[in-house]
Design a protein around this motif. Structure first.
Motif, PDB file in Angstrom:
ATOM      1  N   THR A 226      11.046  -4.940   3.299  1.00 58.71           N
ATOM      2  CA  THR A 226      10.080  -4.917   2.200  1.00 58.71           C
ATOM      3  C   THR A 226       9.119  -3.740   2.325  1.00 58.71           C
ATOM      4  O   THR A 226       8.818  -3.049   1.339  1.00 58.71           O
ATOM      5  CB  THR A 226       9.279  -6.233   2.165  1.00 58.71           C
ATOM      6  N   ILE A 227       8.625  -3.492   3.532  1.00 58.73           N
ATOM      7  CA  ILE A 227       7.697  -2.382   3.767  1.00 58.73           C
ATOM      8  C   ILE A 227       8.337  -1.060   3.355  1.00 58.73           C
ATOM      9  O   ILE A 227       7.735  -0.232   2.664  1.00 58.73           O
ATOM     10  CB  ILE A 227       7.278  -2.340   5.249  1.00 58.73           C
ATOM     11  N   LYS A 229      11.004  -0.566   1.379  1.00 59.08           N
ATOM     12  CA  LYS A 229      11.307  -0.540  -0.060  1.00 59.08           C
ATOM     13  C   LYS A 229      10.068  -0.185  -0.870  1.00 59.08           C
ATOM     14  O   LYS A 229      10.125   0.621  -1.817  1.00 59.08           O
ATOM     15  CB  LYS A 229      11.853  -1.906  -0.499  1.00 59.08           C
ATOM     16  N   GLN A 230       8.929  -0.752  -0.508  1.00 66.45           N
ATOM     17  CA  GLN A 230       7.696  -0.475  -1.241  1.00 66.45           C
ATOM     18  C   GLN A 230       7.255   0.976  -1.079  1.00 66.45           C
ATOM     19  O   GLN A 230       6.770   1.600  -2.033  1.00 66.45           O
ATOM     20  CB  GLN A 230       6.590  -1.422  -0.758  1.00 66.45           C
ATOM     21  N   GLU A 233       9.441   3.135  -3.309  1.00 66.34           N
ATOM     22  CA  GLU A 233       9.000   3.041  -4.709  1.00 66.34           C
ATOM     23  C   GLU A 233       7.731   3.850  -4.930  1.00 66.34           C
ATOM     24  O   GLU A 233       7.562   4.479  -5.976  1.00 66.34           O
ATOM     25  CB  GLU A 233       8.774   1.568  -5.073  1.00 66.34           C
ATOM     26  N   ARG A 234       6.852   3.859  -3.937  1.00 58.10           N
ATOM     27  CA  ARG A 234       5.573   4.551  -4.058  1.00 58.10           C
ATOM     28  C   ARG A 234       5.751   6.059  -4.224  1.00 58.10           C
ATOM     29  O   ARG A 234       4.996   6.710  -4.946  1.00 58.10           O
ATOM     30  CB  ARG A 234       4.711   4.247  -2.829  1.00 58.10           C
TER      31      ARG A 234
END
Length: 298
Positions: A226-227, A229-230, A233-234
């Motif tokens: 999750t870390i 992936k975020q 996206e950022r």
């Protein structure tokens, strides 16, 4: 013999005899569960001992309609391993998958990140939070040491041998290896360990765990995914990446900078050099440089 009984024995064999991790055991048994589900759906009462090649072939035909060739091949391999175990233990005389061929698939090359993309991902971390400092240390460790995600979350403070320039890593099958760690990665780990981690309410049995969540427990694999992936996206990164992408990038960048395959193999913890050789396919330009530099007729 019932399926659940056979599966339990098989899991013990994978754990004790083959020394596989829980994640590997879960992957192996998932394929058997797929076959069990198929039999239940079709109201078929075959046991692990009585099931025939024809029934398994029909299962493969049916599942091929919903999964790609790579997944199909993995399921066949997993089932073949399960029935090989039953033959080994004299529960069966033969493996019902002996004549079932896996689909021909090409070797999938892993995705990698450029040094520029890795730098951008790490720069996108919000360092104003305690979690941000931790995340920077984790990503620097993933990339700087080429770790698997399971190796990262299981890393202990007692595994850090910074004076010698190494960390001790526990890999697949609980096999341990020492991996070099550069000064810059040591610096980020020390910032987290000495300045951030002491403020986390550490839970019992996690006193030696290096990277902790905000509740003072070991991080999960899913949280690391999750870390990353975020962060992707950022910065608008279009590639599909995971923690393993940092490991692939570690090996590829070493090869591009003229590291030898044997050294990369040892650092990654690959049992076979053939596993490491996939990185040669990623960087064919490296091969040209080797010939140009070392061949007598250059």
């Amino acid at each position: 013999m019932k399926w659940q009984h056979a599966l339990k024995d098989y899991q013990l064999y994978l754990k004790i005899e083959r020394g596989l991790s829980k994640n590997s055991i879960d992957n192996y048994t998932l394929d058997v569960h797929k076959l069990m589900g198929y039999l239940e759906t079709k109201n078929l009462s075959y046991t692990p001992i009585s099931i025939t090649p024809d029934i398994i072939q029909q299962f493969i035909y049916d599942i091929a309609k919903t999964v790609n060739e790579r997944t199909q091949s993995r399921i066949i391999s997993g089932l073949r391993s399960f029935f090989n175990y039953l033959v080994f233990e004299d529960y069966r005389n033969s493996n019902p998958l002996e004549l079932i061929e896996s689909p021909k698939i090409g070797r999938k090359l892993p995705d990698t990140l450029s040094e520029f993309e890795i730098d951008n991902l790490i720069k996108a971390i919000d360092l104003s939070t305690h979690e941000g400092e931790r995340n920077r240390a984790m990503l620097e460790t993933l990339y700087g040491c080429g770790l698997r995600v399971s190796e990262l979350i299981n890393l202990k403070i007692s595994d850090l041998f910074f004076d010698e320039g190494f960390i001790k890593v526990t890999g697949k099958g609980d096999k341990q290896r020492f991996v070099p760690i550069v000064k810059s990665t040591q610096k980020y780990i020390n910032i987290y360990k000495d300045q951030i981690r002491p403020h986390v309410p550490i839970q019992p049995s996690h006193e030696d765990t290096l990277f902790l969540n905000r509740r003072g427990k070991q991080l999960t694999r899913a949280m690391i995914f999750t870390i990353i992936k975020q962060l992707a996206e950022r910065i608008g990164l279009k590639k599909s990446i995971s923690p393993h992408t940092f490991r692939h990038s570690f090996a590829t960048h070493l090869l591009q900078n003229n590291a030898d395959l044997r050294s990369i193999q040892m650092m990654l913890g690959h049992e076979s050099i053939t596993t490491t050789e996939i990185y040669v396919h990623l960087d064919k330009g490296h091969l040209s440089k080797v010939v140009e530099k070392y061949h007598p007729r250059k």
